[in-house]
Motif scaffolding. Structure first.
Motif, mmCIF file in Angstrom:
data_model
loop_
_atom_site.group_PDB
_atom_site.id
_atom_site.type_symbol
_atom_site.label_atom_id
_atom_site.label_comp_id
_atom_site.label_asym_id
_atom_site.label_seq_id
_atom_site.Cartn_x
_atom_site.Cartn_y
_atom_site.Cartn_z
ATOM 1 N N HIS A 1 25.282 29.524 -33.782
ATOM 2 C CA HIS A 1 24.485 30.707 -34.097
ATOM 3 C C HIS A 1 23.673 31.176 -32.899
ATOM 4 N N THR A 2 23.334 32.463 -32.907
ATOM 5 C CA THR A 2 22.545 33.037 -31.817
ATOM 6 C C THR A 2 21.065 32.683 -31.954
ATOM 7 N N ILE A 3 20.541 32.715 -33.184
ATOM 8 C CA ILE A 3 19.139 32.358 -33.435
ATOM 9 C C ILE A 3 19.106 31.217 -34.448
ATOM 10 N N VAL A 4 18.430 30.124 -34.082
ATOM 11 C CA VAL A 4 18.305 28.966 -34.967
ATOM 12 C C VAL A 4 16.832 28.597 -35.087
ATOM 13 N N PHE A 5 16.402 28.381 -36.313
ATOM 14 C CA PHE A 5 15.059 27.871 -36.582
ATOM 15 C C PHE A 5 15.166 26.385 -36.931
ATOM 16 N N GLY A 6 14.411 25.554 -36.219
ATOM 17 C CA GLY A 6 14.320 24.130 -36.540
ATOM 18 C C GLY A 6 12.950 23.870 -37.144
ATOM 19 N N ILE A 7 12.908 23.651 -38.457
ATOM 20 C CA ILE A 7 11.631 23.525 -39.166
ATOM 21 C C ILE A 7 11.519 22.113 -39.733
ATOM 22 N N GLY A 8 10.435 21.430 -39.402
ATOM 23 C CA GLY A 8 10.263 20.078 -39.906
ATOM 24 C C GLY A 8 9.031 19.418 -39.335
ATOM 25 N N PRO A 9 8.690 18.239 -39.851
ATOM 26 C CA PRO A 9 7.456 17.566 -39.419
ATOM 27 C C PRO A 9 7.565 16.975 -38.021
#
Length: 343
Positions: free
Chosen positions: A142-150
């Protein structure tokens, strides 16, 4: 009339280890890896004789133990050693798959543990959990990736490794690393020194990660040439970022306006990874986190991917994962009390 107790059916498996895999590599020094397996399956009886391992117990446990040793041998075949941590994570992945929590046809522990991202000075960076592997794969796709986590889930570190890999393979011509300079308890204006001195503490974690992945002597040269840029988020305004791998770290501390500004900097042949922890917002009271808002806005937009990591993906000290879980439970309890108080 007394009823005869019914016994659970027992299963037995024999696992023959090829001579190519020395038993000490499979069982660990002083049988340390074997002890991890025995602890994870306390009801099973595991015996080692020569190059054969036998397991007796509940059919589901025995099937998992047999699968575990198969996965361990696949990892060893690549030349990568097994560690206690890797064995524990393999067991967790296999159990998730067996319980239906994992996706059907999902990745195996060996596939996760042997995916190399970057090697530097004899050290290889690779994902350690299934969610980490999926996050890394999403960055490729993917062109834009969000990595969300602690904290401790590797979301920034793995993104940095992918950026360096992209630079070295000439997929991009530069790396841009940025963070919002949100101060926790101190205003930048009251800190001593030049502007660079003031923002340096906020960017220091990004420099530290770079030093793990590149020859430290090359970093000043790459930065002087503009091949690597580390700058606060405010420096992105008004720019179009072409042919670059761009990482926005600590994105929970962006406002909604800053997040939109950053996302619209995307240029041609570029990739963006945005990382953050929505439970650690340091913004002034009343300011909405751009990372929290953007999930509702872009969730269904094509070529934008959200990777969500959890306490199970924490790769720091085991206690960190337990601390993250404890805080989540506390926050949930406080939320329930708040709602009950309003009723």
């Amino acid at each position: 009339m007394t009823q005869t107790p019914t016994h659970q059916p027992q299963a037995r498996a024999h696992i023959r280890i090829p001579a190519a895999h020395p038993m000490v590599m499979l069982l660990g020094s002083g049988d340390s890896l074997l002890r991890v397996i025995e602890t994870a399956f306390p009801a099973a009886d595991i015996h080692v004789r020569g190059n054969e391992i036998s397991a007796t117990g509940d059919p589901a446990d025995v099937a998992l133990i047999q699968r575990l040793f198969d996965e361990m041998m696949l990892v060893l075949r690549t030349g990568q050693p097994m560690t206690e941590d890797a064995v524990e994570r393999s067991i967790a992945m296999l159990r998730a798959g067996a319980s239906g929590e994992g996706e059907p046809g999902g990745e195996t522990p060996a596939e996760v543990l042997t995916q190399n991202i970057l090697s530097n000075r004899g050290r290889t960076i690779r994902p350690k959990t299934l969610n980490q592997k999926r996050y890394v794969d999403a960055i490729d796709k993917h062109t834009i990736v969000f990595g969300i986590g602690p904290a401790g889930t590797g979301k920034t570190y793995l993104a940095m490794a992918k950026a360096v890999q992209a630079l070295q393979s000439k997929q991009v011509s530069r790396i841009i690393l940025t963070r919002p300079a949100v101060e926790a308890g101190e205003r930048l204006g009251f800190l001593p020194g030049t502007l660079f001195d003031k923002i340096d503490p906020y960017l220091r974690p990004l420099y530290d990660a770079l030093h793990d992945m590149l020859d430290p002597d090359s970093i000043p040269r790459l930065m002087a040439a503009g091949t690597i840029e580390v700058a606060p988020l405010a420096y992105m305004r008004g720019r179009t970022l072409n042919d670059a791998f761009i990482i926005l770290d600590e994105a929970q501390n962006t406002s909604a306006e800053q997040m939109k500004m950053f996302l619209t900097r995307l240029g041609f042949d570029s990739k963006i990874v945005i990382t953050g922890d929505v439970t650690q917002v340091d913004l002034p009271s009343g300011t909405k986190s751009g990372l929290r808002q953007v999930q509702a806005i872009l969730e269904d937009v094509e070529d934008v991917h959200f990777s969500r990591l959890t306490s199970q993906d924490v790769v720091r000290h085991k206690l960190v994962g337990r601390i993250v879980d404890a805080y989540e439970k506390y926050d949930q309890a406080q939320g329930r009390e708040g709602r009950n108080g309003k009723q």
